[in-house]
Design an enzyme around this catalytic site. Structure first.
Site, PDB file in Angstrom:
ATOM      1  N   ARG A  25      -4.579   5.554  -3.673  1.00 16.67           N
ATOM      2  CA  ARG A  25      -3.603   6.465  -4.262  1.00 16.67           C
ATOM      3  C   ARG A  25      -4.355   7.503  -5.094  1.00 16.67           C
ATOM      4  O   ARG A  25      -5.464   7.232  -5.584  1.00 16.67           O
ATOM      5  CB  ARG A  25      -2.618   5.687  -5.140  1.00 16.67           C
ATOM      6  CG  ARG A  25      -1.787   4.679  -4.357  1.00 16.67           C
ATOM      7  CD  ARG A  25      -0.898   3.853  -5.262  1.00 16.67           C
ATOM      8  NE  ARG A  25      -0.097   2.901  -4.497  1.00 16.67           N
ATOM      9  CZ  ARG A  25      -0.491   1.674  -4.150  1.00 16.67           C
ATOM     10  NH1 ARG A  25      -1.705   1.245  -4.516  1.00 16.67           N
ATOM     11  NH2 ARG A  25       0.296   0.875  -3.442  1.00 16.67           N
ATOM     12  N   HIS A  44      -1.321  12.513  -1.894  1.00 20.07           N
ATOM     13  CA  HIS A  44      -0.812  11.193  -1.535  1.00 20.07           C
ATOM     14  C   HIS A  44      -0.622  11.076  -0.025  1.00 20.07           C
ATOM     15  O   HIS A  44      -0.549   9.970   0.526  1.00 20.07           O
ATOM     16  CB  HIS A  44       0.529  10.958  -2.243  1.00 20.07           C
ATOM     17  CG  HIS A  44       0.809   9.510  -2.522  1.00 20.07           C
ATOM     18  ND1 HIS A  44       1.154   8.618  -1.529  1.00 20.07           N
ATOM     19  CD2 HIS A  44       0.788   8.797  -3.674  1.00 20.07           C
ATOM     20  CE1 HIS A  44       1.351   7.422  -2.059  1.00 20.07           C
ATOM     21  NE2 HIS A  44       1.131   7.497  -3.356  1.00 20.07           N
ATOM     22  N   HIS A  60      -0.660  -2.413  -0.341  1.00 21.74           N
ATOM     23  CA  HIS A  60       0.772  -2.603  -0.531  1.00 21.74           C
ATOM     24  C   HIS A  60       1.028  -4.020  -0.999  1.00 21.74           C
ATOM     25  O   HIS A  60       0.398  -4.965  -0.519  1.00 21.74           O
ATOM     26  CB  HIS A  60       1.541  -2.343   0.767  1.00 21.74           C
ATOM     27  CG  HIS A  60       1.670  -0.897   1.076  1.00 21.74           C
ATOM     28  ND1 HIS A  60       1.921  -0.414   2.348  1.00 21.74           N
ATOM     29  CD2 HIS A  60       1.568   0.206   0.289  1.00 21.74           C
ATOM     30  CE1 HIS A  60       1.977   0.909   2.316  1.00 21.74           C
ATOM     31  NE2 HIS A  60       1.770   1.308   1.082  1.00 21.74           N
ATOM     32  N   LYS A  83      -1.561   0.031  -8.633  1.00 21.21           N
ATOM     33  CA  LYS A  83      -0.114   0.060  -8.825  1.00 21.21           C
ATOM     34  C   LYS A  83       0.460  -1.348  -8.893  1.00 21.21           C
ATOM     35  O   LYS A  83       1.354  -1.629  -9.701  1.00 21.21           O
ATOM     36  CB  LYS A  83       0.535   0.843  -7.674  1.00 21.21           C
ATOM     37  CG  LYS A  83       2.047   0.938  -7.788  1.00 21.21           C
ATOM     38  CD  LYS A  83       2.629   1.767  -6.648  1.00 21.21           C
ATOM     39  CE  LYS A  83       4.148   1.877  -6.765  1.00 21.21           C
ATOM     40  NZ  LYS A  83       4.721   2.686  -5.662  1.00 21.21           N
ATOM     41  N   ARG A 113      -2.731   8.826   2.538  1.00 23.22           N
ATOM     42  CA  ARG A 113      -2.363   7.429   2.808  1.00 23.22           C
ATOM     43  C   ARG A 113      -1.361   7.339   3.959  1.00 23.22           C
ATOM     44  O   ARG A 113      -1.482   6.478   4.833  1.00 23.22           O
ATOM     45  CB  ARG A 113      -1.787   6.794   1.540  1.00 23.22           C
ATOM     46  CG  ARG A 113      -2.816   6.512   0.488  1.00 23.22           C
ATOM     47  CD  ARG A 113      -2.185   6.176  -0.854  1.00 23.22           C
ATOM     48  NE  ARG A 113      -1.206   5.112  -0.808  1.00 23.22           N
ATOM     49  CZ  ARG A 113      -1.484   3.808  -0.784  1.00 23.22           C
ATOM     50  NH1 ARG A 113      -2.768   3.415  -0.772  1.00 23.22           N
ATOM     51  NH2 ARG A 113      -0.524   2.898  -0.759  1.00 23.22           N
ATOM     52  N   TYR A 145      -2.682 -15.614   0.704  1.00 19.76           N
ATOM     53  CA  TYR A 145      -3.381 -15.806   1.971  1.00 19.76           C
ATOM     54  C   TYR A 145      -3.974 -14.503   2.485  1.00 19.76           C
ATOM     55  O   TYR A 145      -5.134 -14.428   2.870  1.00 19.76           O
ATOM     56  CB  TYR A 145      -2.417 -16.387   3.011  1.00 19.76           C
ATOM     57  CG  TYR A 145      -2.994 -16.418   4.409  1.00 19.76           C
ATOM     58  CD1 TYR A 145      -3.947 -17.349   4.775  1.00 19.76           C
ATOM     59  CD2 TYR A 145      -2.582 -15.494   5.371  1.00 19.76           C
ATOM     60  CE1 TYR A 145      -4.479 -17.374   6.052  1.00 19.76           C
ATOM     61  CE2 TYR A 145      -3.098 -15.505   6.653  1.00 19.76           C
ATOM     62  CZ  TYR A 145      -4.052 -16.452   6.988  1.00 19.76           C
ATOM     63  OH  TYR A 145      -4.581 -16.469   8.246  1.00 19.76           O
TER      64      TYR A 145
END
Length: 405
Positions: A240, A330, A357, A267, A333, A367
């Protein structure tokens, strides 16, 4: 019983004296001429006096009414003096627990919990916008008062800000409830009261040919070298804009070919590792050769103690001829997400991890933090090679592109 005419004819003496009315009500005439209403009564055999006010501010009729109210409290087993003391204490406590003070306390709690400086700065800005209720006791703030503040922001066209402001106010009220300063949350009542703006996605170039044009334009950028290098590496690392521009040299491990971003800058507040391709390493080594003494990869123009400002890259893109509705910092991304997923070569979870994310399922998140690392390393190199092909305008490695559903 007293009359108003009698009261007005009273003359002060050298010492205070009492003038009775009826049923425990009397006046104290002070040497200064002040006339003080008092109500005398007994509780458990002990005499007590309740101060009612001063004449003429409190008239004879009003004083008698207050006396009668106090006598009614006595019938109900309530001591009027103690009741008045409790009201005073409650008022003083309310004055010490205004919305603004509770909000400031909540923001300090956010700081102790390690929230990012940007988040803290935004919270303090929200508190400034809520100035209309800041001095009100938090327990006394009504939904109407809060709505009035929010609507003022909304009327200026700042719909998204108004929504976020309601959310922040709600968190302050919940904190006030948890710390026993209020029993209600007016912000919850106002759900649905504000205009919800149409979601605007960050502008991004996702058509391969146009991506190549963008990359060639970046190579021709004639501004500061630090800005050029930030633009050059942004397409490769999927970070970001804030995570990128605030990067520090101690996060880069050239030997392991990894960029480790600390949790406080992410974030989702989770540490994030970025595998570095050959191209990314070359850009970083070239940037390091500039030899500017700063902990930041991309220091500001006038000081090495701060990173680039948050709008620098967008301004640079405008200088290159890309409008705000065409490409943003941005948007790199979105570019990577779209083209990597459409290639069909990579597991969607690997792409999601590369974009950092958040995973709502905590077990699944634990995991996936390490499950796709090897694939992400391969993907990072493939992506950088793919960008090079687009930039030079050569044959594009398309892979096995998925068919759209």
């Amino acid at each position: 019983m007293l009359t108003t005419v009698q009261i007005r004819s009273l003359k002060p003496e050298a010492r205070p004296f009492k003038v009775p009315d009826a049923d425990g009500l009397f006046l104290i005439v002070q040497p200064s001429g002040a006339l003080l209403w008092r109500f005398r009564y007994k509780v458990l055999g002990h005499e007590r006096k309740l101060s009612l006010g001063t004449f003429p501010e409190l008239s004879l009729q009003q004083a008698r009414k207050k006396r009668d109210e106090a006598r009614a409290q006595l019938v109900d087993g309530i001591d009027p003096v103690e009741e008045k003391r409790q009201r005073r204490i409650a008022a003083e406590l309310a004055a010490q627990t205004t919305f603004g003070l509770v909000a400031e306390e909540y923001i300090q709690k956010m700081e102790r919990e390690g929230r990012s400086p940007a988040t803290i700065k935004k919270a303090r800005w929200f508190l400034e916008l809520l100035d209309g209720i800041a001095q009100r006791p938090i327990a006394s703030v009504t939904p109407h008062e809060l709505l009035d503040v929010l609507k003022r922001v909304e009327r200026r066209g700042h719909h998204e800000t108004a929504l976020r402001l309601r959310s922040f106010a709600g968190r302050v009220f919940r904190y006030g409830f948890a710390t026993l300063r209020t029993e209600k949350n007016p912000a919850d009542i106002l759900r649905g009261a504000l205009t919800v703006p149409k979601v605007k996605h960050h502008a991004a170039i996702i058509e391969p040919k146009k991506v190549g044009e963008l990359l060639r334009a970046i190579e021709d950028y004639k501004g500061r070298p630090e800005t050029l290098h930030a633009l050059r590496i942004a397409p490769h690392v999927f970070l970001r804009p804030g995570e990128l521009r605030q990067a520090k040299w101690d996060e880069i491990d050239f030997a392991e070919k990894v960029w480790r971003v600390p949790a406080e800058r992410m974030k989702m507040k989770q540490p994030h590792a970025v595998p570095l391709s050959r191209q990314s390493l070359f850009i970083l080594q070239d940037l390091r050769s500039l030899a500017r003494t700063s902990e930041y990869l991309f220091p500001a123009l006038h000081t090495t103690k701060r990173p680039l400002s948050d709008n620098t890259l967008n301004v640079a893109l405008r200088r290159l001829g890309f409008e705000n509705d065409e490409m943003t910092s941005h948007g790199f991304r979105a570019m990577a997400s779209t083209l990597l997923n459409e290639s069909g070569l990579w597991h969607p979870d690997a792409v999601e991890r590369a974009l950092a994310h958040g995973e709502k399922d905590r077990v699944r998140a634990a995991y996936h933090r390490g499950a796709h690392w090897a694939e992400r390393v391969r993907m990072a190199q493939w992506w950088s090679d793919y960008l090079d092909e687009l930039r030079i305008g050569g044959d594009v490695v398309k892979g096995k592109f998925r068919k759209r559903a």
